[in-house]
Design an enzyme around this catalytic site. Structure first.
Site, PDB file in Angstrom:
ATOM      1  N   ASP A   5     -37.798  -5.041 -15.084  1.00 34.51           N
ATOM      2  CA  ASP A   5     -37.205  -6.178 -14.224  1.00 34.51           C
ATOM      3  C   ASP A   5     -36.748  -7.352 -15.496  1.00 34.51           C
ATOM      4  O   ASP A   5     -37.558  -8.028 -15.746  1.00 34.51           O
ATOM      5  CB  ASP A   5     -38.218  -6.928 -13.268  1.00 34.51           C
ATOM      6  CG  ASP A   5     -37.375  -7.816 -12.730  1.00 34.51           C
ATOM      7  OD1 ASP A   5     -36.305  -8.127 -12.119  1.00 34.51           O
ATOM      8  OD2 ASP A   5     -37.663  -8.980 -11.533  1.00 34.51           O
TER       9      ASP A   5
ATOM     10  N   ASP B  90     -27.793  -8.540 -13.036  1.00 34.62           N
ATOM     11  CA  ASP B  90     -28.448  -8.366 -11.873  1.00 34.62           C
ATOM     12  C   ASP B  90     -29.349  -6.825 -11.250  1.00 34.62           C
ATOM     13  O   ASP B  90     -27.960  -6.520 -11.153  1.00 34.62           O
ATOM     14  CB  ASP B  90     -28.833  -8.957 -10.645  1.00 34.62           C
ATOM     15  CG  ASP B  90     -30.151  -9.142  -9.804  1.00 34.62           C
ATOM     16  OD1 ASP B  90     -31.214  -8.486 -10.768  1.00 34.62           O
ATOM     17  OD2 ASP B  90     -30.163  -9.767  -8.741  1.00 34.62           O
TER      18      ASP B  90
END
Ligand SMILES: *[C@@H]1O[C@H](CO)[C@@H](O)[C@H](O)[C@H]1NC(C)=O
Ligand SMILES: *[C@@H]1O[C@H](CO)[C@@H](O)[C@H](O)[C@H]1NC(C)=O
Ligand SMILES: *[C@@H]1O[C@H](CO)[C@@H](O)[C@H](O)[C@H]1NC(C)=O
Ligand SMILES: *[C@@H]1O[C@H](CO)[C@@H](O)[C@H](O)[C@H]1NC(C)=O
Ligand SMILES: *[C@@H]1O[C@H](CO)[C@@H](O)[C@H](O)[C@H]1NC(C)=O
Length: 474
Positions: A281, A88
C-alpha cells in the site's frame, strides 16, 4: 457486517501458479508504455495520518492537505482542464471535484490545488449516470455523476475515460484509483458491470499491451518517483524481478496481497516459517506487521514504543547504522536500510535530550499487515493485474539512466523476470480476523442490505485497506 474475517480462511485458496511477467525490448518501434513522474507530498504527521486510514470509524477528521502521498498531473476535457491527482492503488475509480460544490466554494478555495472540472466547459463531456458515490476508509468521500471525457496523462490520451464528478464531496483531492476493476464503486457497490478504469482503458485503447504497471518511489530524500504503465524500467532496480502470486480474498483478486515468509534484522532472525498475507500500500506512510514481530525488532533496535500514538521512536542516529531489515517472500528478499526506515518526524527528543525520530515499522494490532512507504521505497514493484502477480526487485535509488521494456501479454518465458518456485500461500493475515477501518460489502444487519444484489464476486471480504474504499450498506 462482513469484514475481512474470512480472509484467514480464504486467502490463497485460488492462488494461481506464478509465471513471471513477459518483458519485451521493442526494436521495431518505441516501447508501448505510458510513464510519468509522480511527486511525493510532505506528510506533517504520518502517524496520525495512517491512523485515519486504519481506524476510519473512530475518527471524523476530514481529509486535509497533508493527507495523500503521491500525485500525478493529468487533464480532462476539451479544452483541457488540469488536475493534480492523488494516485491510489487501493481504489479503482478516477474522480474529480467541481468548482460549484459546497466544499470547493468554501473559504480558501480548498479544491484549487488539485483542480476542478466543469462539465459544461468541455465539448467532449458525456453523461453516464447519477450513481457515482465513493467513500474511503477515512470517512471522506465524493458523490455525483459518472461521466466520460478525454483524459490525458503522461502524454497519452484516452478519448472517453469514465470518471466520477463529485458534485458533493468531502475530499479536496481528485483521486486516480488504479486498482482492480472489481473495486470500482459501480461494480462493488451497485452491482453493475465493471468499466475500463485507466489501466484497463490503456489496454483497450492499445496504448499498452497488458494491464500492469511498475511503481518506483525512490528514496526518502527524493520527492519524485515514477509510474510506468505497460512497462518496466530495468535501470530502476538491481538484479532481476521475481514474480509472486497475488493472494485472493474469498476467492477474489481484489487487493495487492502477497505472502511474507520471513523477517530478519541483519543476522537476527525475527520471524521464520511465516505465511502471512501482507498488503502492498503506497498510500500508507509506515509499515505494519504483527505485534510479536514488531516488538522483537523494537527490542533489537532499542525503539521506544508510544502507545498513545501506536508507533515507536528511535535515536535519529540509527539512520547511519548499516543493518538492514530484510523481508522475505518465499525466496525473494527485499532489504530495507535503516535510513529508509527512520523518518525525521518527532514529537520531541528523548528525556536525555537525544534527538528522536519516528521508526517506520509499527504494530498492526488486530488489523491487516501493510507494507507501506517505508518498505516500498526499497522495492521496485510491478503490479500485474492481468496475471494476478506481483514482481519485486531491490530498487536502484536515484537511478539516472533508463531502459524501458514492454510488458507483453500472456505468461511465457521472461527475459527479465522469473517466477518464484513454489511460492507460499498465505494462511494467516488478518490477525484475529478483525480489520480496522476498511469495510465491508453490505451490512447484513441493515434492512436495505437484503435489497441489494451485489454480484457473487464481491460478496465477502472486499475490504479495501489502505486508501481503500468503504462499501457501506446502501
Ligand atoms: C504537476 O504540475 C505542477 C504545475 O505545473 C508542477 O509544478 C509539478 O511539478 C507537476 N508534478 C508532476 C508530478 O508532474
Ligand atoms: C450545463 O448547462 C445547462 C444549461 O445552462 C444546465 O442546465 C446543466 O445543468 C449544466 N450541466 C452540468 C453538468 O453542469
Ligand atoms: C453516498 O453513500 C454514503 C454512504 O453510504 C451515504 O451516506 C450518502 O448519502 C450517499 N450520497 C448520495 C448522494 O447518495
Ligand atoms: C546497528 O544496529 C544493530 C541493531 O540495533 C546493532 O546490533 C548494532 O550494534 C548497530 N551497529 C552500530 C555500528 O551501531
Ligand atoms: C539519492 O539522492 C539524494 C538526494 O541527492 C541523496 O540524499 C541520497 O543519499 C541518495 N540516495 C542514495 C541511496 O544514494
Amino acid at each position: 457486517m462482513k469484514s475481512l474475517a474470512s480472509l484467514a480462511l480464504a486467502v490463497g485458496l485460488l492462488a494461481a501458479p506464478a509465471y513471471g511477467i513477459n518483458l519485451h525490448k521493442r526494436t521495431d518501434s518505441p516501447a508501448r508504455v505510458v510513464g510519468f513522474p509522480i511527486q511525493r507530498k510532505h506528510i506533517q504527521d504520518p502517524v496520525s495520518r495512517d491512523q485515519l486510514r486504519r481506524r476510519a470509524e473512530t475518527v471524523q477528521v476530514p481529509l486535509d492537505n497533508e493527507e495523500t502521498l503521491y500525485f500525478a498531473n493529468g487533464t480532462l476535457g476539451t479544452p483541457a482542464q488540469a488536475f493534480r491527482l492523488h494516485l491510489d492503488t487501493g481504489s479503482s475509480d478516477l474522480w474529480v471535484n467541481t468548482p460549484s460544490s459546497a466544499l470547493c466554494t468554501s473559504k480558501g478555495s480548498p479544491c484549487a490545488i488539485s483542480g476542478t472540472y466543469v462539465a459544461n466547459s468541455s465539448s467532449t463531456y458525456q453523461y453516464i449516470s447519477s450513481d457515482f458515490n465513493i467513500t474511503y476508509v477515512d470517512g471522506s468521500g465524493s458523490s455525483g455523476d459518472y461521466a466520460s471525457d478525454t483524459f490525458t496523462i503522461g502524454g497519452t490520451t484516452i478519448s472517453q475515460l469514465q470518471f466520477g464528478i463529485g458534485y458533493e464531496s468531502t475530499s479536496e483531492e481528485g483521486i486516480l484509483g488504479i486498482g482492480y476493476q472489481i473495486n470500482e464503486v459501480q461494480a462493488g457497490r451497485l452491482g453493475k458491470a465493471v468499466y475500463n478504469n485507466l489501466p484497463a482503458a490503456l489496454v483497450a485503447d492499445s496504448k499498452i499491451k497488458s494491464n500492469a504497471y511498475s511503481l518506483w518511489l525512490n528514496d526518502l530524500s527524493a520527492s519524485t518517483g515514477s509510474i510506468l504503465f505497460g512497462g518496466v524500467d530495468t535501470d530502476q532496480y538491481h538484479g532481476t524481478l521475481e514474480t509472486l502470486p497475488v493472494q485472493t480474498e474469498s476467492g477474489q483478486y481484489a487487493e495487492f496481497l502477497i505472502t511474507l515468509t520471513a523477517l530478519a534484522l541483519g543476522s537476527t532472525v525475527i520471524a521464520n516459517g511465516q505465511a502471512l498475507a501482507v498488503l502492498l500500500d503506497s498510500g500508507s506512510s509506515l509499515t505494519y506487521l504483527p505485534d510479536t514481530m514488531v516488538s522483537s525488532v523494537y527490542e533489537q533496535t532499542a525503539a521506544v514504543y508510544n502507545s498513545d500514538q501506536g508507533a515507536a521512536y528511535v535515536p535519529c542516529s540509527l539512520a547511519t547504522n548499516d543493518t538492514t531489515l530484510d523481508f522475505t517472500f518465499t525466496s525473494v528478499t527485499i532489504s530495507v536500510t535503516m535510513n529508509e526506515l527512520i523518518i525525521p518526524y518527532s514529537s520531541g527528543p528523548f528525556p536525555d535530550g537525544t534527538p528522536a525520530c519516528l521508526f517506520g515499522l509499527a504494530p498492526a494490532g488486530s488489523g491487516t499487515s501493510v507494507l507501506g512507504d517505508t518498505f516500498l521505497r526499497s522495492a521496485y514493484v510491478v503490479y500485474d493485474l492481468d496475471n494476478n502477480e506481483i514482481s519485486l526487485a531491490q530498487t536502484n535509488f536515484n537511478a539516472t539512466s533508463s531502459n524501458v521494456v514492454e510488458i507483453g501479454t500472456g505468461s511465457s518465458a521472461v527475459p527479465d523476470a522469473s517466477a518464484v518456485a513454489n511460492p507460499a500461500t498465505a494462511t494467516e493475515g488478518a490477525g484475529s480476523g478483525q480489520i480496522e477501518g476498511p469495510l465491508v460489502v453490505g451490512s447484513s444487519t441493515s434492512s436495505s442490505a437484503a435489497e441489494r444484489t451485489p454480484p457473487p464476486a464481491v460478496l465477502g471480504a472486499m475490504a479495501a485497506v489502505g486508501a481503500g474504499i468503504v462499501y457501506a450498506a446502501m
